[in-house]
Design a protein around this motif. Structure first.
Motif, short mmCIF file in Angstrom:
data_model
loop_
_atom_site.label_atom_id
_atom_site.label_comp_id
_atom_site.label_asym_id
_atom_site.label_seq_id
_atom_site.Cartn_x
_atom_site.Cartn_y
_atom_site.Cartn_z
N CYS A 103 40.58 35.20 148.66
CA CYS A 103 40.34 36.59 149.06
C CYS A 103 39.65 36.65 150.41
CB CYS A 103 39.47 37.29 148.03
SG CYS A 103 40.24 37.44 146.40
N ASP A 104 39.89 37.73 151.12
CA ASP A 104 39.21 38.02 152.38
C ASP A 104 37.92 38.76 152.03
OD1 ASP A 104 38.25 39.22 154.73
OD2 ASP A 104 40.27 39.53 155.52
N PRO A 105 36.75 38.21 152.36
CA PRO A 105 35.50 38.88 152.02
C PRO A 105 35.35 40.24 152.70
CG PRO A 105 35.07 36.72 152.99
CD PRO A 105 36.54 36.91 152.98
N GLY A 106 36.02 40.44 153.83
CA GLY A 106 35.98 41.75 154.48
C GLY A 106 36.64 42.82 153.62
N HIS A 107 37.71 42.45 152.93
CA HIS A 107 38.37 43.39 152.02
C HIS A 107 37.45 43.70 150.84
CE1 HIS A 107 42.69 42.26 153.46
NE2 HIS A 107 41.93 42.72 154.42
N LEU A 108 36.76 42.69 150.34
CA LEU A 108 35.82 42.92 149.24
C LEU A 108 34.69 43.84 149.69
CD1 LEU A 108 34.76 42.43 146.38
CD2 LEU A 108 33.65 40.35 147.26
N ALA A 109 34.14 43.59 150.87
CA ALA A 109 33.05 44.44 151.37
C ALA A 109 33.51 45.89 151.50
CB ALA A 109 32.56 43.91 152.72
N ALA A 110 34.72 46.10 152.02
CA ALA A 110 35.25 47.47 152.15
C ALA A 110 35.42 48.12 150.78
CB ALA A 110 36.57 47.45 152.91
N LEU A 111 35.92 47.36 149.82
CA LEU A 111 36.08 47.89 148.47
C LEU A 111 34.74 48.28 147.88
CD1 LEU A 111 37.78 48.42 145.89
CD2 LEU A 111 37.35 46.02 145.29
N LEU A 112 33.75 47.42 148.02
CA LEU A 112 32.45 47.70 147.42
C LEU A 112 31.73 48.85 148.10
CD1 LEU A 112 31.27 44.07 146.62
CD2 LEU A 112 32.19 45.80 145.05
N MET A 113 32.07 49.13 149.34
CA MET A 113 31.49 50.31 150.00
C MET A 113 31.90 51.59 149.29
SD MET A 113 31.53 49.27 154.06
CE MET A 113 31.83 50.94 154.53
N THR A 114 33.06 51.59 148.68
CA THR A 114 33.51 52.78 147.97
C THR A 114 32.76 52.94 146.65
OG1 THR A 114 35.32 51.70 146.76
CG2 THR A 114 35.83 52.56 148.96
N ALA A 115 32.09 51.89 146.18
CA ALA A 115 31.31 51.97 144.95
C ALA A 115 29.91 52.48 145.19
CB ALA A 115 31.24 50.60 144.28
N GLU A 116 29.51 52.53 146.45
CA GLU A 116 28.17 53.00 146.80
C GLU A 116 28.09 54.51 146.62
OE1 GLU A 116 25.57 51.17 147.73
OE2 GLU A 116 26.72 49.31 147.68
N PRO A 117 27.02 54.99 146.02
CA PRO A 117 26.85 56.45 145.96
C PRO A 117 26.60 56.99 147.36
CG PRO A 117 24.94 55.34 145.05
CD PRO A 117 25.96 54.28 145.39
N LEU A 118 27.18 58.14 147.64
CA LEU A 118 26.95 58.77 148.93
C LEU A 118 25.54 59.32 148.98
CD1 LEU A 118 30.33 60.66 149.36
CD2 LEU A 118 29.61 58.54 150.46
N PRO A 119 24.85 59.17 150.12
CA PRO A 119 23.49 59.69 150.20
C PRO A 119 23.51 61.22 150.11
CG PRO A 119 24.22 58.85 152.33
CD PRO A 119 25.29 58.53 151.33
N VAL A 120 22.53 61.75 149.41
CA VAL A 120 22.40 63.20 149.27
C VAL A 120 21.56 63.71 150.42
CG1 VAL A 120 21.56 65.06 147.81
CG2 VAL A 120 22.60 63.02 146.77
N ARG A 121 22.10 64.66 151.13
CA ARG A 121 21.38 65.24 152.26
C ARG A 121 20.84 66.59 151.83
NH1 ARG A 121 24.91 64.69 157.56
NH2 ARG A 121 22.88 64.82 158.53
#
Length: 173
Positions: free
Chosen positions: A151-169
């Motif tokens: 696997c390309d770790p860059g693809h994993l990092a991009a995927l896991l960014m979508t699992a992050e909750p969006l900050p509440v402003r």
């Protein structure tokens, strides 16, 4: 990916459906151990072999909750299809519980800066036999399609960014 070397990745087959046979891939995986014959014996007897990391590949341990949040659910076939498309490389899952982590296999020289733990030298990873599993400990979510298929770790990092909750402003009145 550069030239193929014995310890690094080999270029992927352009057609995942018509790559080399399981025996060739199993031999490549088994060669991660200094005694590949013992790996083949463990696969035959238990369906699982403990392979040392840091020689042929490393693994990133990702909690199931993170993968399921990124994928949008935990249904095994849906997760497998999504990860096969997104990561285009091998993934193993510890299936002893619903919370069992995923292990994303990456090249030993690949950069990883994510929060998830990278497993490398002095670590053994339970790697299931290719094909019909004999064990209830681990499963291939996405099996390798060719020797050196990682696997390309860059693809994993991009995927896991979508699992992050969006900050509440908050907006001040």
């Amino acid at each position: 990916m550069g030239e193929a070397v014995t310890s690094g990745p080999v270029p992927k087959s352009p057609d995942r459906g018509r790559g080399p046979g399981r025996g060739v891939i199993a031999a490549w995986l088994a060669a991660a151990d200094p005694h590949p014959e013992s790996v083949h014996l463990a696969w035959a007897r238990q369906g699982l072999a403990l392979l040392p990391l840091g020689r042929r590949f490393d693994a990133i341990r990702v909690p199931a909750e993170r993968v399921h949040a990124a994928v949008g659910g935990g249904e095994p076939q849906a997760v497998a299809a999504f990860l096969a498309d997104w990561l285009d490389g091998p993934v193993i899952r510890d299936v002893r519980s619903a919370y069992g982590p995923y292990y994303v296999l990456i090249a030993t020289d690949a950069a990883w800066r994510g929060a998830e733990e990278r497993l490398s030298t002095i670590t053994l990873l339970g790697v299931p036999r290719l094909g019909h599993p004999l064990t209830t400990l681990t499963r291939w979510v996405v099996p390798p399609s060719a020797p050196g298929d990682l696997c390309d770790p860059g693809h994993l990092a991009a995927l896991l960014m979508t699992a992050e909750p969006l900050p509440v402003r908050t907006v001040a009145p």
